[in-house]
Design an enzyme around this catalytic site. Structure first.
Site, PDB file in Angstrom:
ATOM      1  N   ALA A  45      25.146 -34.283  -3.486  1.00 41.69           N
ATOM      2  CA  ALA A  45      23.800 -34.706  -3.875  1.00 41.69           C
ATOM      3  C   ALA A  45      22.744 -33.672  -3.515  1.00 41.69           C
ATOM      4  CB  ALA A  45      23.469 -36.026  -3.183  1.00 41.69           C
ATOM      5  N   CYS A  46      23.000 -32.922  -2.480  1.00 45.36           N
ATOM      6  CA  CYS A  46      21.949 -32.100  -1.872  1.00 45.36           C
ATOM      7  C   CYS A  46      21.777 -30.761  -2.602  1.00 45.36           C
ATOM      8  CB  CYS A  46      22.330 -31.869  -0.413  1.00 45.36           C
ATOM      9  SG  CYS A  46      21.370 -30.585   0.399  1.00 45.36           S
TER      10      CYS A  46
END
Ligand SMILES: N[C@@H](CCC(=O)N[C@@H](CS)C(=O)NCC(=O)O)C(=O)O
Length: 348
Positions: A45-46
């Site tokens: 996600a990051c």
């Protein structure tokens, strides 16, 4: 302290912490390049961790550096791994939806830890800052080499070259000497206005702080759109550099997440920035290092589900249709979810 408490209590403006582990992989240094010595801890996600995954793939380092992937839901204990203990503990809030299984998430392959925080405590028992990803771990010295993505990608782009077989991956230099000045100055305003700019919008706790960040973001996107108006595929010197990698990870999250969740809604990439959209689609669809490291399921789940201060019911939106447009959008029929479809659309 929750991530949204990073905003300054006085002016409501988001302040990102400075990373604490700042060592480098370099020949003759404390951390020399070696096959299978280092391990990357990431979240799909990051956007900062995503940079490291892209460069690892571009440089053909899959066999050199293994990866552990956290679960996308970042709750009270911070980033966690899939473990039986955690599965039991994950008593879901009342608003939980049913997307609990995230196949790309792994255990902590080295230590079997439950949380990323345990890694930091192992490396430095009195560590008192945030437990962020990415983390580049050294298996020999049992410590963290770096938790700063901007520096990890520099190490990955150069430090292993002497160990790599002849070929395109070895030859690829994302930060060539003669372009460093240009790349640095591009990165500087892009980081402040866009990479970190979307967070400044999303985590602002005052109208003044939000408005300033949103205006800066809109102006920076216009500036990028303008640079790409001559039809170029890469920002600098007609070749792929870290400038493209660093902006890609923000732009690919823009329409699915930042536009809605972080209130970055001056424009949608796909509707309002045709040049940025063309540049984005080219990287995503024509270079597997970009597409194969992009996981929209983890991206959407993480942001919408984890930041309860912004989204108290943790509802993950149904759209957009699609997460990224196909290369030739004219071939897409209305309602056709296409390859970039999100999980909600697939399950509907
Ligand atoms: N400067 C760091 C920033 C990394 C960062 O902020 N990562 C976020 C995820 S996108 C994180 O792990 N946050 C967890 C927390 O703050 O508790 C880098 O670029 O590597």
């Amino acid at each position: 302290m929750g991530i949204t408490d990073w905003a300054d209590k006085k002016d409501g403006a988001f302040k990102r912490q400075v990373s604490s582990f700042r060592d480098h992989i370099e020949p003759n240094g404390q951390f020399p390049p070696e096959k299978d010595r280092y391990h990357l801890y990431v979240s799909y996600a990051c956007p900062w961790a995503h940079r490291t995954l892209i460069v690892r793939k571009l440089k053909g380092l899959d066999e050199f550096i293994d990866v552990s992937v956290v679960h996308p839901q970042m709750l009270d204990g911070g980033w966690h791994f899939e473990t039986p203990e955690n599965a039991e503990k994950e008593a879901k809030p009342a608003s939980a939806h049913d997307f609990d299984s995230f196949p790309a998430a792994t255990a902590d392959k080295l230590h079997g830890f439950n949380y990323v925080s345990e890694l930091y405590k192992k490396a430095q028992p009195d560590y008192a800052a945030r437990f962020t990803v990415p983390v580049l771990w050294d298996k020999k010295e049992n410590t963290i080499v770096s938790n700063e993505s901007a520096e990890i990608i520099r190490d990955l782009t150069q430090a292993f070259d002497s160990l790599l077989p002849e070929g395109a991956a070895k030859d690829l230099d994302l930060y060539p000497e003669e372009l460093r000045g240009e790349i640095d100055s591009f990165n500087e305003w892009v980081y402040d206005g866009i990479n970190n700019g979307v967070y400044k919008c999303g985590f602002a706790t005052s109208q003044t702080a939000y408005s300033a960040a949103a205006e800066q973001l809109a102006k920076s996107l216009d500036r990028v759109e303008d640079i790409l108006s001559d039809g170029r595929d890469y920002f600098i010197a007609g070749r792929l550099t870290e400038a493209d990698v660093r902006l890609f990870t923000t732009i690919v999250r823009y329409d699915p997440v930042y536009y809605v969740h972080f209130k970055c809604n001056w424009g949608l990439i796909r509707h309002d920035y045709p040049n940025i959209n063309r540049w984005l689609k080219n990287l995503y669809w024509n270079n597997p290092a970009f597409k194969d490291t992009t996981n929209f399921e983890h991206i959407k789940e993480h942001y919408y589900y984890s930041h309860a201060q912004i989204n108290p019911y943790r509802i993950v939106p149904y759209g957009p249709n699609v997460d990224i447009e196909p290369l030739d959008d004219s071939k897409r029929k209305r309602g056709d979810a296409g390859d970039g479809a999100n999980k909600a659309a697939k399950n509907a």
